[in-house]
Design a protein around this motif. Structure first.
Motif, PDB file in Angstrom:
ATOM      1  N   CYS A 109      -2.317  -6.797   3.297  1.00 52.16           N
ATOM      2  CA  CYS A 109      -0.879  -6.530   3.251  1.00 52.16           C
ATOM      3  C   CYS A 109      -0.102  -7.846   3.280  1.00 52.16           C
ATOM      4  CB  CYS A 109      -0.467  -5.649   4.425  1.00 52.16           C
ATOM      5  SG  CYS A 109       1.301  -5.297   4.474  1.00 52.16           S
ATOM      6  N   ARG A 120      -5.628   3.767  -0.307  1.00 53.00           N
ATOM      7  CA  ARG A 120      -4.354   3.407  -0.948  1.00 53.00           C
ATOM      8  C   ARG A 120      -4.598   2.596  -2.215  1.00 53.00           C
ATOM      9  NH1 ARG A 120       0.936   2.833  -1.240  1.00 53.00           N
ATOM     10  NH2 ARG A 120       2.019   0.826  -1.160  1.00 53.00           N
ATOM     11  N   ALA A 127      -0.886  -2.027  -5.285  1.00 53.45           N
ATOM     12  CA  ALA A 127      -0.278  -2.109  -3.952  1.00 53.45           C
ATOM     13  C   ALA A 127      -0.521  -3.482  -3.331  1.00 53.45           C
ATOM     14  CB  ALA A 127      -0.841  -1.024  -3.041  1.00 53.45           C
ATOM     15  N   CYS A 130       0.562  -2.402   2.971  1.00 49.49           N
ATOM     16  CA  CYS A 130      -0.010  -1.189   3.571  1.00 49.49           C
ATOM     17  C   CYS A 130       1.080  -0.114   3.600  1.00 49.49           C
ATOM     18  CB  CYS A 130      -0.554  -1.480   4.967  1.00 49.49           C
ATOM     19  SG  CYS A 130       0.695  -1.918   6.187  1.00 49.49           S
ATOM     20  N   VAL A 131       0.667   1.109   3.837  1.00 46.25           N
ATOM     21  CA  VAL A 131       1.606   2.236   3.831  1.00 46.25           C
ATOM     22  C   VAL A 131       2.716   2.034   4.862  1.00 46.25           C
ATOM     23  CG1 VAL A 131       1.847   4.716   4.244  1.00 46.25           C
ATOM     24  CG2 VAL A 131      -0.073   3.864   2.913  1.00 46.25           C
TER      25      VAL A 131
END
Length: 141
Positions: A109, A120, A127, A130-131
């Motif tokens: 991240c 993910r 991405a 991170c979420v």
């Protein structure tokens, strides 16, 4: 005759807690997907850019045109500009993700430094967050 030593790059990506480590096949699939995304989004970006350029070139003479036509042209131009920006963003995201993969820092991240998570990345290979960090970013006013 001496045999040349072939070096293979062993890539390991971080995984979130509770996830299984990446397999060689999964890594190859992610890298292949990133390459496809770069090619696809580059083509979409170039196509959208060409459409916008054409629209701007042919729509530059507004003298004597009906105001409704001018408004329609402006709306179309704004839509094309939005498509170009979106295509460029996806292309740049894909390029960045592939670069990070090749450098060995893919899957971390960019905000908190923790693993993004295998699930993910498999769902959204571009991405870079991170979420939890992405949700925090999207909640900002």
């Amino acid at each position: 005759m001496p045999r040349e030593k072939v070096q293979t790059m062993v890539v390991t990506l971080p995984v979130a807690e509770g996830e299984e480590p990446w397999t060689t096949e999964e890594l190859a699939e992610i890298r292949s997907q990133l390459h496809e995304d770069v090619a696809t989004f580059e083509q979409k970006y170039l196509s959208a850019q060409a459409g916008l350029t054409e629209l701007l070139t042919e729509g530059s003479d507004v003298a004597g045109r009906d105001p409704a036509d001018v408004g329609s042209s402006n709306f179309e131009r704004d839509q094309e500009m939005s498509l170009v920006a979106n295509a460029r963003e996806r292309f740049e995201q894909s390029e960045l993700a592939l670069k990070l993969f090749d450098e060995g820092s893919y899957g971390i991240c960019e905000s908190c430094g923790r693993p993004i998570g295998k699930a993910r990345l498999q769902a959204f290979p571009r991405a870079t967050m991170c979420v939890a960090c992405k949700q925090r970013l999207e909640r900002r006013p």
